[in-house]
Design an enzyme around this catalytic site. Sequence first.
Site, short mmCIF file in Angstrom:
data_model
loop_
_atom_site.label_atom_id
_atom_site.label_comp_id
_atom_site.label_asym_id
_atom_site.label_seq_id
_atom_site.Cartn_x
_atom_site.Cartn_y
_atom_site.Cartn_z
N HIS A 58 0.70 -1.25 0.18
CA HIS A 58 -0.05 -0.14 0.11
C HIS A 58 0.87 1.35 -0.15
CE1 HIS A 58 -3.25 -2.65 0.47
NE2 HIS A 58 -4.12 -1.96 0.90
N HIS A 63 -8.75 -2.05 -3.43
CA HIS A 63 -9.17 -1.92 -1.95
C HIS A 63 -8.31 -0.84 -1.22
CE1 HIS A 63 -10.09 -3.99 2.10
NE2 HIS A 63 -11.30 -3.43 1.60
N1 SAH Z 1 -6.27 -9.12 0.39
C1 SAH Z 1 -6.12 -9.52 1.81
C2 SAH Z 1 -4.98 -8.77 2.35
C3 SAH Z 1 -3.79 -8.47 1.76
S1 SAH Z 1 -2.61 -7.63 2.58
C4 SAH Z 1 -7.20 -9.78 2.51
O1 SAH Z 1 -8.32 -9.45 2.30
O2 SAH Z 1 -7.20 -9.99 3.87
C5 SAH Z 1 -1.34 -7.24 1.41
C6 SAH Z 1 -0.72 -8.10 0.99
O3 SAH Z 1 0.19 -7.87 -0.12
C7 SAH Z 1 0.57 -9.03 1.92
O4 SAH Z 1 0.20 -10.33 2.16
C8 SAH Z 1 1.82 -8.87 1.30
O5 SAH Z 1 2.73 -10.02 1.51
C9 SAH Z 1 1.56 -8.56 0.14
N2 SAH Z 1 2.42 -7.77 -0.85
C10 SAH Z 1 2.81 -6.45 -0.71
N3 SAH Z 1 3.74 -6.31 -1.52
C11 SAH Z 1 3.85 -7.44 -2.75
C12 SAH Z 1 4.41 -7.46 -3.65
N4 SAH Z 1 5.45 -6.57 -3.93
N5 SAH Z 1 4.41 -8.75 -4.40
C13 SAH Z 1 3.54 -9.41 -3.87
N6 SAH Z 1 2.79 -9.38 -2.87
C14 SAH Z 1 3.04 -8.29 -1.85
MG MG Z 2 -6.90 -4.20 1.93
#
Ligand code: SAH
Ligand code: MG
Length: 223
Positions: free
Chosen positions: A146, A171
């Site tokens: 994020h 999101h």
């Molecule tokens: N969609 C999930 C929440 C995702 S949290 C839910 O509904 O609960 C964000 C996720 O993005 C984390 O697990 C993190 O490991 C992943 N993430 C962050 N940067 C990333 C990247 N460069 N490549 C792959 N995954 C990544």
């Molecule tokens: Mg989210």
Amino acid sequence: MASKIPRALRELALATKGFMPPDEGDALFDAASEACRAKPGLPLVEIGTYCGRSTVWLGAAAKKNNSVLFSVDHHFGSEENQRGWPWHDDSLVDAQTQKLNTLPEFLRTLRQSALGDAVVPVVSDSGLFGGQFSTPLAFLFIDGGHGDTPTRRDYQTWTPKIAVGGYLAIHDVFADPKDGGQAPHDFIYRPALDSGLFTQVSAAGSLRVLRRRSADHPSSSSS
Ligand code: SAH
Ligand code: MG
């Protein structure tokens, strides 16, 4: 006629660690189902699996509509999931490496869901995988890193793959900084709308759903 996610799968999603509120998960299921019907045969991609909470809603939509979901995550967590941040969960730290690892929890969720015939786990950096993935998408859900850099990169890498008539869901879109971080809003949501290639079709909480309009007439209102 729109159908709902099976009750047992919804309960599994709600019992899974993660950051997807129930009403937004239901909206995600609806949008993904619509996308599957609009673009039969084309796959769905989720960026940001974490423990598979949102994946259950999306995978259920894929399965119901004979599609496939690729769910992409390196499983090391985002910056805000690391120790010292509010979104850190100590129970997800690997005892041996002392690093966050959400893959075991996700694989448990996937096994419990019985969605293994509709969900392809991709353990990879989203940019690395995106550089090799060229199938047009019915649906893209961006919920990965994020910060400014990962949101910009996910937008650039992944949104051009959405087929005309396909959907983009984002999101954690907050127009007002007091509600949350601005990167998904500034570097995914706004650029998608400002490109003229997408129009918004729905919103629930911080979830925004856009549809890709005609490639030839980006400023026309036809869809
Ligand atoms: N969609 C999930 C929440 C995702 S949290 C839910 O509904 O609960 C964000 C996720 O993005 C984390 O697990 C993190 O490991 C992943 N993430 C962050 N940067 C990333 C990247 N460069 N490549 C792959 N995954 C990544
Ligand atoms: Mg989210």
